[in-house]
Enzyme design. Structure first.
Site, short mmCIF file in Angstrom:
data_model
loop_
_atom_site.label_atom_id
_atom_site.label_comp_id
_atom_site.label_asym_id
_atom_site.label_seq_id
_atom_site.Cartn_x
_atom_site.Cartn_y
_atom_site.Cartn_z
N HIS A 276 0.85 -1.19 0.00
CA HIS A 276 0.00 0.00 0.00
C HIS A 276 0.87 1.23 0.00
O HIS A 276 1.95 1.24 0.61
CB HIS A 276 -0.91 0.01 1.23
CG HIS A 276 -2.07 0.93 1.09
ND1 HIS A 276 -1.99 2.28 1.38
CD2 HIS A 276 -3.33 0.71 0.66
CE1 HIS A 276 -3.16 2.83 1.14
NE2 HIS A 276 -3.99 1.92 0.70
N ASP B 230 -7.98 -5.44 0.01
CA ASP B 230 -8.45 -6.28 -1.08
C ASP B 230 -8.04 -7.74 -0.95
O ASP B 230 -8.47 -8.58 -1.73
CB ASP B 230 -7.91 -5.75 -2.42
CG ASP B 230 -8.53 -4.41 -2.75
OD1 ASP B 230 -9.74 -4.26 -2.51
OD2 ASP B 230 -7.81 -3.53 -3.25
N1 CMC Z 1 4.14 -7.50 -4.81
C1 CMC Z 1 5.48 -7.47 -4.98
N2 CMC Z 1 6.22 -6.36 -4.84
C2 CMC Z 1 5.61 -5.24 -4.48
C3 CMC Z 1 4.22 -5.19 -4.29
C4 CMC Z 1 3.48 -6.38 -4.44
N3 CMC Z 1 2.17 -6.39 -4.27
N4 CMC Z 1 3.85 -3.93 -3.95
C5 CMC Z 1 4.98 -3.20 -3.95
N5 CMC Z 1 6.05 -3.98 -4.27
C6 CMC Z 1 7.45 -3.56 -4.34
C7 CMC Z 1 7.71 -2.78 -5.60
O1 CMC Z 1 8.17 -3.62 -6.64
C8 CMC Z 1 8.76 -1.80 -5.15
O2 CMC Z 1 10.00 -2.46 -5.13
P1 CMC Z 1 11.35 -1.63 -5.46
O3 CMC Z 1 11.46 -0.58 -4.41
O4 CMC Z 1 12.43 -2.66 -5.36
O5 CMC Z 1 11.18 -1.06 -6.82
C9 CMC Z 1 8.39 -1.50 -3.70
O6 CMC Z 1 7.66 -2.64 -3.25
C10 CMC Z 1 7.52 -0.26 -3.53
O7 CMC Z 1 6.42 -0.39 -4.42
P2 CMC Z 1 5.79 0.82 -5.21
O8 CMC Z 1 5.04 0.31 -6.38
O9 CMC Z 1 6.84 1.86 -5.48
O10 CMC Z 1 4.84 1.40 -4.10
P3 CMC Z 1 3.57 2.28 -4.36
O11 CMC Z 1 3.31 2.96 -3.09
O12 CMC Z 1 3.78 3.15 -5.57
O13 CMC Z 1 2.43 1.21 -4.73
C11 CMC Z 1 0.63 -0.29 -4.61
C12 CMC Z 1 1.44 0.79 -3.86
C13 CMC Z 1 -0.64 -0.57 -3.80
C14 CMC Z 1 0.19 0.24 -5.99
C15 CMC Z 1 1.49 -1.56 -4.75
O14 CMC Z 1 1.84 -2.05 -3.47
C16 CMC Z 1 0.79 -2.65 -5.56
O15 CMC Z 1 0.84 -2.62 -6.79
N6 CMC Z 1 0.09 -3.61 -4.87
C17 CMC Z 1 -0.69 -4.62 -5.55
C18 CMC Z 1 -2.02 -4.01 -5.99
C19 CMC Z 1 -2.98 -3.83 -4.82
O16 CMC Z 1 -3.16 -4.72 -3.98
N7 CMC Z 1 -3.64 -2.65 -4.78
C20 CMC Z 1 -4.66 -2.35 -3.77
C21 CMC Z 1 -4.25 -1.23 -2.86
S1 CMC Z 1 -5.36 -1.08 -1.45
C22 CMC Z 1 -6.91 -0.67 -2.10
C23 CMC Z 1 -6.93 0.56 -2.95
O17 CMC Z 1 -6.23 1.51 -2.70
O18 CMC Z 1 -7.72 0.55 -3.90
#
Ligand code: CMC
Length: 428
Positions: A306, A363
């Site tokens: 998140h 989720d």
């Molecule tokens: N699985 C594997 N690696 C992950 C995941 C994951 N679900 N989420 C983040 N990472 C890694 C990512 O690869 C990155 O690694 P690095 O620093 O080495 O590049 C690091 O963790 C930080 O991730 P980010 O994408 O820069 O973080 P963000 O804050 O931009 O993204 C997120 C947050 C929710 C989009 C992301 O965690 C994700 O894609 N999760 C899966 C989708 C999901 O479950 N979304 C629902 C969110 S809660 C409900 C809502 O808001 O609607």
């Protein structure tokens, strides 16, 4: 505003900026005069360090895993409150008295029907259209049907539009589902609760009597509470940005629905259940964890991670408990829950997930519950949209009521060509 000041030095010049303090949470540096004073912009494309507005609705402490609506912890609201009560709280700032809640529920109940002409609108969609495509279209179209609540300068019209959106969203979502499976639309039954009525419109057929199961009604209502608002997330920020231009509330909420659809946001619940089904059995989990860690593989563990929570999402805690309750009440034994529990366990033990502070989010478990209740995966995000509507509407109202509100208009770091002269086509 606090007495603290932030100092900024650019080259040999120093500037001072006021520091704002909220009731809790990080301080905020007020850089509204930055460009005027320095000629420079800030650069923060994903808003990771930017407070886009002032708000008194919802507070998140991502490090501690805390979520408060108007100060009340989400766990307490999920346990003791109802979606209607939480909606009142979000819209009005305080929990209602018994009379206030009755009046509010009565008002919402009286707006549940849709203009009959809107049912024609549905018939224009393909039967296999995704419910979110239908929701975007139909909610946007409300502005063509309810002209008497689109003048945003009139607080009464804003109030009526808010009530209409909250009341009609279950009808719109249920109709999207009915249309997709070729069953007749079921009209609202105002003798039922908000959530009971939604279940009836979704699962009943005119040919048979339908009884709302109390355990399912309670679980569904709780899921609505858990999704009601979540501070300045992508879809809420979209609603605010759309609303900042003076667009009508129906158009703004349609914009929010479009943003919510994406798999990184509301679409994650659908993607998560699809992922759990694909994994299928606990033995296959390590392979998927390895894939999630592999930088060359675009796969991510859906329902994990998140932007704000760097701890267990408090909504996931309630969801996990609710899965057990619903499975027990419906006598369901879906292996998906075992896969989810084991996946959570293995991921939380893994250094990659520990270091990056990736925990289950709202989720991760919601899909298992919704699937047990009988919703197809394509409806999951539509249910999220239904519940989030009150948050969108409350945030939109807060913004429009603010006398200092201005159109949202970010700037950019331009990296394209600098000025050059047009070259006629035969000389290129
Ligand atoms: N699985 C594997 N690696 C992950 C995941 C994951 N679900 N989420 C983040 N990472 C890694 C990512 O690869 C990155 O690694 P690095 O620093 O080495 O590049 C690091 O963790 C930080 O991730 P980010 O994408 O820069 O973080 P963000 O804050 O931009 O993204 C997120 C947050 C929710 C989009 C992301 O965690 C994700 O894609 N999760 C899966 C989708 C999901 O479950 N979304 C629902 C969110 S809660 C409900 C809502 O808001 O609607």
């Amino acid at each position: 505003m606090s007495d603290k000041k932030a100092q900024l030095t650019i080259g040999s010049d120093s500037y001072e900026f006021p520091v704002m303090q909220g009731s809790t949470g990080p301080d905020v540096i007020d850089i509204r005069k930055l460009y005027g004073q320095t000629g420079a912009f800030t650069f923060d494309p994903g808003y990771k360090s930017t407070a886009s507005c002032e708000s008194s609705l919802t507070y998140i402490d991502g490090d501690e895993g805390v979520l408060l609506h108007r100060g009340y912890p989400i766990g307490q609201l999920a346990e003791h409150s109802s979606f209607m009560e939480v909606s009142y709280l979000l819209l009005n700032g305080e929990l209602p008295s018994k009379d206030e809640l009755d009046t509010f529920e009565d008002t919402i109940t009286r707006h549940t029907m849709l203009h009959e002409q809107l049912s024609q609108f549905y018939r224009g969609f393909r039967r296999d259209a995704h419910p979110m495509a239908v929701m975007c279209g139909v909610v946007g179209a409300l502005s063509a049907f309810y002209h008497d609540s689109t003048d945003i300068s009139d607080p009464m019209q804003r109030r009526i539009a808010s009530h209409r959106l909250i009341a009609k969203m279950p009808t719109i979502a249920a109709m999207a589902y009915k249309y997709s499976i070729g069953q007749p639309f079921v009209y609202p039954d105002n003798s039922l609760s908000y959530t009971g009525n939604f279940l009836k419109m979704t699962f009943s057929v005119p040919a048979e009597p339908y009884e709302v199961l109390p355990a399912v009604e309670k679980a569904m209502d709780r899921i609505f509470i858990l999704h009601a608002d979540h501070e300045q997330n992508a879809s809420t920020s979209t609603v605010r940005l759309a609303g900042s231009s003076g667009a009508n509330p129906f158009a703004c909420i349609a914009a929010g629905i479009a943003c919510l659809w994406g798999p990184a946001h509301g679409g994650a619940n659908e993607a998560c259940l699809n992922m759990l089904r694909e994994i299928g059995t606990p033995e296959r989990i390590p392979h998927y964890i390895e894939r999630a860690k592999d930088k060359n593989d675009p796969f991510r563990l859906m329902g994990f991670g998140h932007r704000v929570y760097k701890n267990y999402d408090p909504r996931a805690t309630v969801m996990q408990k609710t899965v057990r309750e619903v499975f027990e009440a419906l006598n369901v034994n879906d292996p998906i829950f075992e896969v989810a529990l084991r996946l959570e366990e293995l991921a939380l033990e893994d250094d990659y997930f520990k270091e990056k502070k990736l925990f289950p989010n709202v989720d991760f478990y919601s899909g298992a519950i919704l699937s047990a209740i009988g919703f197809p995966t394509t409806m999951f995000t539509a249910l999220f949209a239904l519940a989030r509507t009150v948050g969108w509407v409350a945030q939109w109202n807060e913004m429009i009521s603010d006398p200092g509100q201005v159109i949202g208009r970010p700037r950019q770091l331009y990296t394209g060509p600098t000025q050059r002269d047009y070259v006629p086509i035969d000389q290129r």
